[in-house]
Design an enzyme around this catalytic site. Structure first.
Site, PDB file in Angstrom:
ATOM      1  N   GLU A 153      -5.577  -5.516   0.665  1.00 37.51           N
ATOM      2  CA  GLU A 153      -5.909  -4.227   0.051  1.00 37.51           C
ATOM      3  C   GLU A 153      -7.045  -4.346  -0.974  1.00 37.51           C
ATOM      4  O   GLU A 153      -6.895  -3.975  -2.142  1.00 37.51           O
ATOM      5  CB  GLU A 153      -4.673  -3.597  -0.591  1.00 37.51           C
ATOM      6  N   GLU A 180       1.160  -2.040   6.962  1.00 34.90           N
ATOM      7  CA  GLU A 180       2.228  -1.622   6.061  1.00 34.90           C
ATOM      8  C   GLU A 180       2.494  -0.134   6.296  1.00 34.90           C
ATOM      9  O   GLU A 180       1.650   0.705   5.995  1.00 34.90           O
ATOM     10  CB  GLU A 180       1.855  -1.856   4.593  1.00 34.90           C
TER      11      GLU A 180
END
Length: 710
Positions: free
Chosen positions: A158, A318
């Site tokens: 991320e 995710e």
């Protein structure tokens, strides 16, 4: 897969639907591992992702590596038929590294160094940090080169979600080198940044400063634009370091990154071209907390449609499975049935793989209430059962789903880094291009119309209408592409202010929207001005939302607020945010005109025939009422119809397709049963290939994938 062609129509090149979970064996006692692997296999999972935050375990001190914990965890999973995606752990460098090299820490705009004890605290522009990141990546890659259960890699984690900016000495030095390479001569930089304004010129590149906020007032938009271009460049370079190593060690590994945010990443540059595919982390209820659209199903669809516009289909490393929180925020909790429904929505919008976050929640740290598939007490309840059902369905249907792209009839110009940043550098109180585009996207979503985001350099031929939401930076070659699209029968809609700045963030010296766009649209902008949003109180509203002012109790009368109104057809409504006074060429049709104040009767929106299609120009920003009126006028002639007509409230429809098949995804995002009418004939692949024609009954959070006939 280096330098691949980026397209919203791309699919992930895989022979299986990757389904599983991020897994953290380091968070539990080893006595849990075998049982975890057994339950994952029973759920139908075929892959896990691990090690993204484990640098301190993998390298407990400089140059000393210990892979034993993960070797054993991978082996147990492998015995149960579950492969592993390894992650480079560079989002969380160990304390011994930050203690030895405090110069690698990010620094905020007030000069405060970031601290160990969190994550993403190190500066990806730092040459020192880059070397250590390459070293741990190389050590991991060499170690797992021969492990048959390691099938791919995630680079970092991320990037830029916590803090994309840095004002460290390393960032400054690298920024100066970036500028010297770009401009070569300091005079060219001064020209690009407007150095003769406020005496902001430099004598050499080593004099250049970083653009801090309010230092004491605003920096040049050109300066700010180049700073964010640099941040995007250094982010891509940081990732490229790792990708190069991984590919050199074993070319058969796939490599991706999992994006949690979209800040300071230029997807159409090196960042996406380095990767086999992109991953997007999806937390619908979290995003709705931030975006405040009041509907997490719509927020999920919007977010994924935006992301798909960058490079096509993706995987979801995710996917929200339960309640999510950190100490500063928390989400709602998915009700029974919603986990599967949200996962199927990700597939409907382009996911060719999905992993539920996470296998089990942590008992310690900053995410102790971020729930997973298994609960804190080691019991799998309805979330486990829903994940198992989803995994079983996707494995069974992989040959139907893989190789299909998401249909778009309405395309919205998106995925352009420069236009995203150009708005931020000088917004003049107006919505961003994306904020404006949301109105059209949500209008289409509510009505079951196939809509998405796509760059003008992409293949537009599959679209019926293409909307450009106020891109101030515009390239002439894009105009040629729009003209060709219209000539072939497409409808182009161009929003106000498009093409009004150069790539250096200078206002153009021609009459807007510039020579090429004026020729295409038949429009010239003679004057412009800002308006209060309909029903708003102008600047007071804007400043109040940012904490600057409190709205006075009595709003001014409409005449004092200078509300601009216009007529489109026989309907009159207020303009939103901005107006342009237009003059038009003889072959241009006026489809809406201003109806009050000094501009009464002057054109507001126009249409010009181009070949078999048309080019429409809007002299204002979208509002919900204008969006409705405009689509009523433009959609039917363009052949744009809902995938399913007369959708009940709370039902989402999307289509994935290719030359061989059409898959209609129908989802009820409400908790009450619903009857959907007008469904084309086909067979529901989620219900034993039951024949469907006309009516479809869906329970609360119920879903169908209808393979259409013909």
């Amino acid at each position: 897969m280096s330098d691949k062609t980026l397209s919203a129509w791309n699919t992930v090149q895989t022979d299986r639907f990757l389904v599983g979970v991020p897994h953290y064996p380091e968070h539990v006692d080893e006595s849990y591992w075998e049982r975890d692997a057994e339950r994952m296999a029973k759920a139908g999972f075929n892959v896990v992702r691990m090690a993204e935050f484990a640098w301190h375990i993998l390298e407990p001190k400089l140059g000393t590596y210990d892979f034993d914990l993960f070797d054993r965890a991978i082996a147990i999973l492998g015995r149960h038929g579950i492969d592993t995606i390894m992650c480079t752990p560079t989002a969380t460098p160990p304390r011994w590294l930050t203690a030895a090299h405090p110069e690698i820490l990010r620094v905020d705009g007030k000069g405060r160094p970031m601290s160990h004890g969190s994550r993403q605290h190190c500066d990806t522009a730092s040459p020192v940090f880059r070397e250590h990141s390459k070293r741990i990546t190389r050590a991991m890659a060499e170690h797992y080169r021969g492990n048959p259960h390691v099938v791919g890699w995630q680079a970092d984690n991320e990037l830029n979600t916590s803090m994309p900016e840095s004002f460290s000495q390393a960032t400054l030095s690298e920024f100066q080198l970036f500028l010297a390479d770009k401009y070569r001569e300091i005079s060219k930089l001064n020209a690009a940044w407007g150095g003769d304004f406020w005496a902001t010129a430099y004598d050499s590149f080593d004099q250049v400063v970083l653009p801090i906020e309010f230092g004491p007032t605003f920096p040049s938009p050109g300066h700010l634009q180049d700073y964010h271009r640099f941040l995007a460049f250094s982010t891509a370079r940081f990732q490229h370091d790792q990708v190069e190593i991984l590919r050199a060690v074993k070319s058969s590994w796939f490599v991706f990154h999992n994006l949690g945010g979209l800040r300071d990443i230029d997807f159409r540059g090196q960042f996406s071209k380095d990767l086999d595919f992109v991953g997007y982390d999806i937390y619908p209820m979290l995003y709705d907390e931030f975006m405040r659209l009041g509907n997490h199903a719509k927020v999920q669809a919007l977010h994924l449609d935006i992301c798909r516009g960058f490079s096509g289909n993706y995987i979801v490393p995710e996917q929200q499975s339960g309640f999510g929180s950190q100490p500063g925020f928390c989400t709602l909790t998915p009700e029974p049935g919603e986990l599967r429904r949200m996962a199927l929505s990700s597939v409907a919008h382009g996911a060719d793989g999905l992993m539920f976050f996470r296998w089990r929640p942590a008992h310690f740290g900053a995410e102790i209430y971020w729930m997973g598939i298994i609960d804190h007490d080691d019991i799998g309840r309805h979330r486990y059962e829903e994940a198992r059902r989803f995994a079983t369905e996707m494995t069974a249907l992989k040959n139907k789903i893989l190789g299909t792209y998401v249909r778009m009839d309405v395309g919205i110009a998106g995925s352009d880094f420069d236009n995203q940043e150009a708005h931020k550098t000088y917004p003049i109180g107006l919505p961003s291009p994306q904020d404006d585009a949301i109105l059209l996207h949500q209008h289409c979503y509510d009505r079951g119309i196939a809509c998405g985001f796509i760059h003008p350099e992409d293949d537009l031929s599959k679209l019926k209408l293409f909307y450009v939401p106020h891109w101030v930076m515009w390239k002439d070659e894009w105009t040629a592409r729009l003209e060709a699209f219209a000539a072939a029968g497409g409808t182009v809609v161009i929003g106000a202010r498009t093409g009004t700045r150069t790539e250096d963030n200078h206002v153009i010296r021609e009459t807007a929207p510039g020579t090429a766009l004026s020729k295409l649209t038949g429009v010239r902008v003679e004057d412009f001005g800002r308006l209060a949003a309909p029903g708003a109180n102008g600047l007071f509203d804007v400043m109040e939302r940012s904490g600057g002012l409190v709205i006075p109790p009595n709003k001014p009368a409409e005449s004092h607020r200078r509300v601009r109104r216009f007529k489109i057809g026989n309907r009159e409504m207020a303009a939103g945010h901005f107006y342009e006074n237009l003059t038009i060429a003889p072959d241009v049709e006026v489809i809406a005109a201003w109806s009050n104040r000094y501009a009464e009767g002057q054109p507001m929106a126009t249409s010009r025939k181009v070949g078999k299609g048309q080019v429409v120009y809007l002299g204002t920003y979208l509002t919900p009422k204008l969006t409705e009126a405009l689509t009523e006028r433009l959609f039917a002639p363009a052949g744009i119809e809902p995938l399913v007509g007369g959708l009940p409230e709370g039902v989402e429809v999307t289509m994935r397709m290719n030359d061989e098949r059409r898959l209609l995804f129908v989802q009820n995002y409400m908790d009450q049963a619903v009857t959907v009418g007008g469904v084309p004939a086909g067979r529901d692949l989620l219900d034993g290939e039951k024949k469907v024609a006309g009516r479809l009954e869906l329970g609360g959070y119920g879903c169908a994938i209808v393979e259409l006939e013909g």
